[in-house]
Enzyme design. Sequence first.
Site, mmCIF file in Angstrom:
data_model
loop_
_atom_site.group_PDB
_atom_site.id
_atom_site.type_symbol
_atom_site.label_atom_id
_atom_site.label_comp_id
_atom_site.label_asym_id
_atom_site.label_seq_id
_atom_site.Cartn_x
_atom_site.Cartn_y
_atom_site.Cartn_z
ATOM 1 N N LYS A 198 -0.343 -16.678 4.782
ATOM 2 C CA LYS A 198 1.034 -16.146 4.745
ATOM 3 C C LYS A 198 1.042 -14.692 5.205
ATOM 4 O O LYS A 198 0.425 -13.833 4.572
ATOM 5 C CB LYS A 198 1.621 -16.205 3.329
ATOM 6 C CG LYS A 198 3.122 -15.867 3.355
ATOM 7 C CD LYS A 198 3.684 -15.498 2.020
ATOM 8 C CE LYS A 198 3.546 -14.043 1.685
ATOM 9 N NZ LYS A 198 4.407 -13.144 2.471
ATOM 10 N N GLU A 272 -8.663 -7.128 -1.103
ATOM 11 C CA GLU A 272 -8.670 -5.852 -0.362
ATOM 12 C C GLU A 272 -7.407 -5.130 -0.772
ATOM 13 O O GLU A 272 -6.320 -5.486 -0.320
ATOM 14 C CB GLU A 272 -8.660 -6.109 1.151
ATOM 15 C CG GLU A 272 -9.828 -6.898 1.673
ATOM 16 C CD GLU A 272 -11.074 -6.050 1.849
ATOM 17 O OE1 GLU A 272 -11.009 -4.831 1.627
ATOM 18 O OE2 GLU A 272 -12.113 -6.624 2.192
ATOM 19 N N CYS A 306 -4.342 1.568 4.193
ATOM 20 C CA CYS A 306 -4.962 1.500 2.861
ATOM 21 C C CYS A 306 -6.035 2.564 2.693
ATOM 22 O O CYS A 306 -6.229 3.092 1.608
ATOM 23 C CB CYS A 306 -5.553 0.118 2.640
ATOM 24 S SG CYS A 306 -6.596 -0.412 4.002
ATOM 25 N N GLU A 403 -0.699 5.900 -4.637
ATOM 26 C CA GLU A 403 -0.719 5.611 -3.204
ATOM 27 C C GLU A 403 0.709 5.748 -2.677
ATOM 28 O O GLU A 403 1.603 5.023 -3.106
ATOM 29 C CB GLU A 403 -1.230 4.181 -3.000
ATOM 30 C CG GLU A 403 -1.511 3.862 -1.576
ATOM 31 C CD GLU A 403 -1.998 2.428 -1.383
ATOM 32 O OE1 GLU A 403 -1.521 1.530 -2.098
ATOM 33 O OE2 GLU A 403 -2.843 2.214 -0.504
HETATM 34 P P1 NDP Z 1 1.994 -6.177 -1.347
HETATM 35 O O1 NDP Z 1 0.918 -6.365 -2.349
HETATM 36 O O2 NDP Z 1 3.358 -5.903 -1.812
HETATM 37 O O3 NDP Z 1 2.077 -7.462 -0.408
HETATM 38 C C1 NDP Z 1 0.955 -7.997 0.242
HETATM 39 C C2 NDP Z 1 1.213 -9.439 0.563
HETATM 40 O O4 NDP Z 1 1.296 -10.174 -0.660
HETATM 41 C C3 NDP Z 1 2.527 -9.687 1.284
HETATM 42 O O5 NDP Z 1 2.359 -10.765 2.174
HETATM 43 C C4 NDP Z 1 3.446 -10.047 0.130
HETATM 44 O O6 NDP Z 1 4.551 -10.817 0.550
HETATM 45 C C5 NDP Z 1 2.529 -10.889 -0.732
HETATM 46 N N1 NDP Z 1 2.894 -11.008 -2.139
HETATM 47 C C6 NDP Z 1 3.796 -10.282 -2.852
HETATM 48 N N2 NDP Z 1 3.826 -10.715 -4.139
HETATM 49 C C7 NDP Z 1 2.921 -11.717 -4.232
HETATM 50 C C8 NDP Z 1 2.467 -12.558 -5.296
HETATM 51 N N3 NDP Z 1 2.938 -12.431 -6.519
HETATM 52 N N4 NDP Z 1 1.508 -13.468 -5.044
HETATM 53 C C9 NDP Z 1 0.967 -13.580 -3.808
HETATM 54 N N5 NDP Z 1 1.362 -12.830 -2.756
HETATM 55 C C10 NDP Z 1 2.314 -11.903 -2.964
HETATM 56 O O7 NDP Z 1 1.463 -5.058 -0.371
HETATM 57 P P2 NDP Z 1 2.180 -4.479 0.897
HETATM 58 O O8 NDP Z 1 2.561 -5.571 1.846
HETATM 59 O O9 NDP Z 1 3.214 -3.521 0.418
HETATM 60 O O10 NDP Z 1 0.970 -3.720 1.607
HETATM 61 C C11 NDP Z 1 0.592 -2.479 1.261
HETATM 62 C C12 NDP Z 1 -0.612 -2.525 0.346
HETATM 63 O O11 NDP Z 1 -1.700 -3.206 0.977
HETATM 64 C C13 NDP Z 1 -1.125 -1.137 0.057
HETATM 65 O O12 NDP Z 1 -1.404 -1.009 -1.302
HETATM 66 C C14 NDP Z 1 -2.406 -1.070 0.883
HETATM 67 O O13 NDP Z 1 -3.314 -0.141 0.400
HETATM 68 C C15 NDP Z 1 -2.897 -2.455 0.843
HETATM 69 N N6 NDP Z 1 -3.801 -2.725 1.947
HETATM 70 C C16 NDP Z 1 -5.142 -2.838 1.680
HETATM 71 C C17 NDP Z 1 -6.053 -3.029 2.712
HETATM 72 C C18 NDP Z 1 -7.503 -3.169 2.426
HETATM 73 O O14 NDP Z 1 -8.230 -3.608 3.320
HETATM 74 N N7 NDP Z 1 -7.981 -2.829 1.240
HETATM 75 C C19 NDP Z 1 -5.609 -3.091 4.100
HETATM 76 C C20 NDP Z 1 -4.198 -2.985 4.272
HETATM 77 C C21 NDP Z 1 -3.326 -2.798 3.203
HETATM 78 P P3 NDP Z 1 5.883 -10.063 1.054
HETATM 79 O O15 NDP Z 1 5.497 -8.998 2.009
HETATM 80 O O16 NDP Z 1 6.578 -11.116 1.759
HETATM 81 O O17 NDP Z 1 6.542 -9.546 -0.151
#
Ligand code: NDP
Length: 493
Positions: A198, A272, A306, A403
């Site tokens: 997803k 991650e 991130c 963050e």
């Molecule tokens: P989120 O955690 O809000 O969302 C990440 C993904 O999870 C999206 O596809 C989101 O869907 C989905 N999601 C939301 N709620 C749920 C749930 N309850 N169960 C399963 N999936 C869910 O993060 P962001 O998209 O805001 O991304 C930013 C974050 O990602 C930052 O904290 C960043 O640091 C981290 N990140 C980490 C990386 C790493 O390699 N460590 C690399 C890149 C980012 P939807 O968007 O549709 O709500």
Amino acid sequence: MPRNRRNRAGRAGLIFGDLWEFDPAPETADPKLKPRYGLFINGSFVRPRTGRHFDSVNPANERKLAEIALAGPADVDAAYQAASRAFRGWSALPGRERGKYLFRIARLLQDRAREFAVAETMDGGKPIRESRDFDVPMAAAHFFYHAGWADKLEYVAPGRRAAPLGVVGQVIPWNFPLLMLAWKLGPALAMGNCVVLKPAETTSITALKLAEILQDAELPPGVVNFVTGAGETGALVMGHPSAAKVAFTGSTEVGKAIMRQLAGTDRRMTMELGGKAANIVFDDAPIDQAVEGIVNGIFFNQGHVCCAGSRLLVHEPVAERVVSKLKNRIRVLRVGDPLDKNTDLGAINSRAQLDKITRLVASGVREGAVKFQPPCPLPEKGFYFPPTLFTKVTQSHRIAREEIFGPVLSILTFRTVDEAIEKANNTPYGLSAGVWTDKGSRILRMSTELKAGVVWANTFNKFDPSSPFGGYKESGFGREGGRQGLLDYARLE
Ligand code: NDP
């Protein structure tokens, strides 16, 4: 072009700031978007059983780009069923055959690189320079790299047999939509797993365009399935009983929720998650180079990174010099139309993210830090935030702890190596760090004592598919890239 003028002292020289004049240089390639996208299940685009779609909006001008299908429980179930059916054939293929598909995907992505870069920029808001020179080439590099591994899996764990796990559920965020997808698909497919993935709600388009490439590459149906939707769909993907493993990239908060959801199951997991990296500059560092590294560390992709170097720790003897050079440098950053090839900072990914950045910046001012923003006209439509520095930051300020995920740098100072290590590690996160110094011995000590998955020395934000990336503490566990990344998709026999 810069004008060569006489400054007040009468000396001829380049004058920066608003005297740099650039003509707009918009990228004009057609991103070839469809007005409406279905779900990609069993090798075809299908209508969602929910009957529902949502809009994907260009954050640079708030215009609708396309309608995206909203997957519900029956859709996610159909995707898992397709992947389970495909697994037997895919995992039984000789590695060199799987490698051929991955090579094809990489080559087809290269062929359509410009179109993908434009689509990525329109959907997510990042400058075209970055999607063209970083996201798309790096995504192709990950497919190439893992294609190379597919027929050499006996070397992943010498003396053991590395077998695939089964169907893997994957959820990715919006900051590097295509690249995160490549990080997830490459190792999973090379190892012989099938995938239900997803993408993030606000940035699904390049995944759906990649589905066209998977069709062109004649990847067997069901090996990769894309289900689009918001967090609820993500929870369905993570919680599905057929998933042998789940791989999540996103915020620490959602990562914890998923771990709670799956506690007590035997599901393999990689997480991650977020970060709050320290970028540490010592007084013997090459200061001009460090300033470029700091700017790249925090303003790359509007700070939606991130591993962004969002906390600058600067040695007191050079603090004033570094801050003054930084201010001069960010005065010439160009904020605006992400499709303009001159743009340094594009649009913030969504209204919600812009609101979050605005709230945290206001908290920095309230708590006593000193804000600096260069004069910077912002487009009237769309979501934009100027590059921002905070000085006089203390470790208890929210802007030093949370963050922000935006173009906001919190600057702290230190006097000794021990103090730098102590402050850098004073965070629940542990994803990345940077060290700028002339001394090799200091780099070695810092990289040993900094609690971060990646430590860059005299550089920042450098990535390579062969180099494992991941965190510890609340930044998660598991690695992506390199031999270690493949091992996370394997069962050792
Ligand atoms: P989120 O955690 O809000 O969302 C990440 C993904 O999870 C999206 O596809 C989101 O869907 C989905 N999601 C939301 N709620 C749920 C749930 N309850 N169960 C399963 N999936 C869910 O993060 P962001 O998209 O805001 O991304 C930013 C974050 O990602 C930052 O904290 C960043 O640091 C981290 N990140 C980490 C990386 C790493 O390699 N460590 C690399 C890149 C980012 P939807 O968007 O549709 O709500």
